[in-house]
Design a protein around this motif. Sequence first.
Motif, PDB file in Angstrom:
ATOM      1  N   LEU A  44      32.200 -58.175 -36.580  1.00 55.74           N
ATOM      2  CA  LEU A  44      31.245 -57.088 -36.378  1.00 55.74           C
ATOM      3  C   LEU A  44      30.484 -56.761 -37.649  1.00 55.74           C
ATOM      4  O   LEU A  44      29.342 -56.296 -37.596  1.00 55.74           O
ATOM      5  N   SER A  45      31.113 -56.989 -38.795  1.00 60.97           N
ATOM      6  CA  SER A  45      30.437 -56.725 -40.070  1.00 60.97           C
ATOM      7  C   SER A  45      29.422 -57.813 -40.416  1.00 60.97           C
ATOM      8  O   SER A  45      28.551 -57.607 -41.256  1.00 60.97           O
ATOM      9  N   GLU A  46      29.540 -58.963 -39.738  1.00 61.11           N
ATOM     10  CA  GLU A  46      28.677 -60.103 -40.039  1.00 61.11           C
ATOM     11  C   GLU A  46      27.522 -60.263 -39.049  1.00 61.11           C
ATOM     12  O   GLU A  46      26.490 -60.854 -39.374  1.00 61.11           O
ATOM     13  N   LYS A  47      27.701 -59.737 -37.824  1.00 61.00           N
ATOM     14  CA  LYS A  47      26.716 -59.995 -36.770  1.00 61.00           C
ATOM     15  C   LYS A  47      26.718 -58.854 -35.757  1.00 61.00           C
ATOM     16  O   LYS A  47      27.731 -58.178 -35.579  1.00 61.00           O
ATOM     17  N   SER A  48      25.584 -58.658 -35.118  1.00 58.56           N
ATOM     18  CA  SER A  48      25.480 -57.663 -34.053  1.00 58.56           C
ATOM     19  C   SER A  48      25.765 -58.333 -32.706  1.00 58.56           C
ATOM     20  O   SER A  48      25.254 -59.422 -32.431  1.00 58.56           O
ATOM     21  N   TYR A  49      26.588 -57.677 -31.891  1.00 58.24           N
ATOM     22  CA  TYR A  49      26.957 -58.240 -30.593  1.00 58.24           C
ATOM     23  C   TYR A  49      26.513 -57.314 -29.470  1.00 58.24           C
ATOM     24  O   TYR A  49      26.704 -56.109 -29.531  1.00 58.24           O
ATOM     25  N   GLU A  50      25.934 -57.915 -28.430  1.00 60.26           N
ATOM     26  CA  GLU A  50      25.545 -57.148 -27.258  1.00 60.26           C
ATOM     27  C   GLU A  50      26.747 -56.811 -26.385  1.00 60.26           C
ATOM     28  O   GLU A  50      26.739 -55.806 -25.670  1.00 60.26           O
ATOM     29  N   MET A  51      27.780 -57.650 -26.444  1.00 56.06           N
ATOM     30  CA  MET A  51      28.912 -57.467 -25.528  1.00 56.06           C
ATOM     31  C   MET A  51      30.207 -57.939 -26.180  1.00 56.06           C
ATOM     32  O   MET A  51      30.212 -58.907 -26.953  1.00 56.06           O
ATOM     33  N   LEU A  52      31.293 -57.242 -25.882  1.00 55.80           N
ATOM     34  CA  LEU A  52      32.633 -57.615 -26.326  1.00 55.80           C
ATOM     35  C   LEU A  52      33.545 -57.674 -25.111  1.00 55.80           C
ATOM     36  O   LEU A  52      33.622 -56.728 -24.328  1.00 55.80           O
ATOM     37  N   ILE A  53      34.235 -58.809 -24.950  1.00 56.45           N
ATOM     38  CA  ILE A  53      35.302 -58.929 -23.957  1.00 56.45           C
ATOM     39  C   ILE A  53      36.594 -59.052 -24.732  1.00 56.45           C
ATOM     40  O   ILE A  53      36.763 -59.981 -25.538  1.00 56.45           O
ATOM     41  N   THR A  54      37.520 -58.128 -24.533  1.00 59.02           N
ATOM     42  CA  THR A  54      38.702 -58.106 -25.401  1.00 59.02           C
ATOM     43  C   THR A  54      39.988 -57.778 -24.655  1.00 59.02           C
ATOM     44  O   THR A  54      40.009 -57.004 -23.700  1.00 59.02           O
ATOM     45  N   GLU A  55      41.048 -58.408 -25.101  1.00 58.64           N
ATOM     46  CA  GLU A  55      42.411 -58.027 -24.752  1.00 58.64           C
ATOM     47  C   GLU A  55      42.753 -56.797 -25.585  1.00 58.64           C
ATOM     48  O   GLU A  55      42.243 -56.621 -26.695  1.00 58.64           O
ATOM     49  N   ILE A  56      43.594 -55.895 -25.056  1.00 57.84           N
ATOM     50  CA  ILE A  56      43.947 -54.698 -25.816  1.00 57.84           C
ATOM     51  C   ILE A  56      45.257 -54.866 -26.585  1.00 57.84           C
ATOM     52  O   ILE A  56      45.644 -53.973 -27.331  1.00 57.84           O
ATOM     53  N   ASN A  57      45.911 -56.005 -26.415  1.00 55.76           N
ATOM     54  CA  ASN A  57      47.178 -56.241 -27.109  1.00 55.76           C
ATOM     55  C   ASN A  57      47.018 -57.275 -28.225  1.00 55.76           C
ATOM     56  O   ASN A  57      47.903 -58.088 -28.465  1.00 55.76           O
ATOM     57  N   LEU A  58      45.889 -57.247 -28.910  1.00 53.98           N
ATOM     58  CA  LEU A  58      45.656 -58.196 -30.000  1.00 53.98           C
ATOM     59  C   LEU A  58      46.557 -57.894 -31.184  1.00 53.98           C
ATOM     60  O   LEU A  58      46.885 -56.730 -31.442  1.00 53.98           O
ATOM     61  N   PRO A  59      46.948 -58.922 -31.941  1.00 52.51           N
ATOM     62  CA  PRO A  59      47.681 -58.677 -33.189  1.00 52.51           C
ATOM     63  C   PRO A  59      46.830 -57.876 -34.170  1.00 52.51           C
ATOM     64  O   PRO A  59      45.594 -57.894 -34.117  1.00 52.51           O
ATOM     65  N   ASN A  60      47.493 -57.154 -35.059  1.00 49.70           N
ATOM     66  CA  ASN A  60      46.862 -56.430 -36.167  1.00 49.70           C
ATOM     67  C   ASN A  60      45.912 -55.321 -35.724  1.00 49.70           C
ATOM     68  O   ASN A  60      44.921 -55.018 -36.403  1.00 49.70           O
ATOM     69  N   THR A  61      46.221 -54.697 -34.600  1.00 49.89           N
ATOM     70  CA  THR A  61      45.448 -53.538 -34.151  1.00 49.89           C
ATOM     71  C   THR A  61      46.153 -52.928 -32.956  1.00 49.89           C
ATOM     72  O   THR A  61      47.097 -53.503 -32.420  1.00 49.89           O
TER      73      THR A  61
END
Length: 215
Positions: A44-61
């Motif tokens: 996110l700090s490197e590029k702008s994204y129109e959409m995010l598809i994400t799992e909520i159980n990711l490591p380190n968050t």
Amino acid sequence: MPNILIAEDHTLIRMGIKMLVKEVLGLSWLVDFAADGREVKQKLSEKSYEMLITEINLPNTNGLDLISSVLSALPTCKILILSLNNESVFAHRFLKIGALGYIQKCNSDEELKRAIYHISMGKRYFTANQAQEFSTAFLSNNILNPFEKLSEREFEVALLLLNGKSVLEISNSLSICVSTVSTYRGRIFEKLRVNNLIDFYNLALKNQVIVNHYN
């Protein structure tokens, strides 16, 4: 060209989601991947994204913090949650903090494709089960799942406790003092009417707040 970020720590699932994205949205969408929470924030700090598809159980968050961080950095990002966690327990919480849709991984590819299409257009997407449950909750004051009694912050602390985090680790993760975490834990146990971590864990299993992968 529009950019989409897929945050998932399993390679085969990432590739499957990419195929569906290309099928629904077309080949012009550029797809990037992230395998954990730190990588999401880096992307996110490197590029702008129109959409995010994400799992909520990711490591380190943790999921609630991740979605809040993404929307803080990129308020216009359209977020679709794709997770193992039960939609009856988790969907409304993530929709309330800004996600546009919540789909379980056990749902069909057709359901996921519909969600991708609607959310890419900036529209909210509810599954049939969610629509029924939300309308029932709106018309009734009955609380069937005891975890619904928890505030957003209490629920966030509860998930970290269920993931085996200590009070000190939760304090560091949420940037709050140790005594505050202890206060939250006391409130959680009181609201759920449990006396210890074992009872707390068993109640979470019973109400599908966590998944027993051995069943």
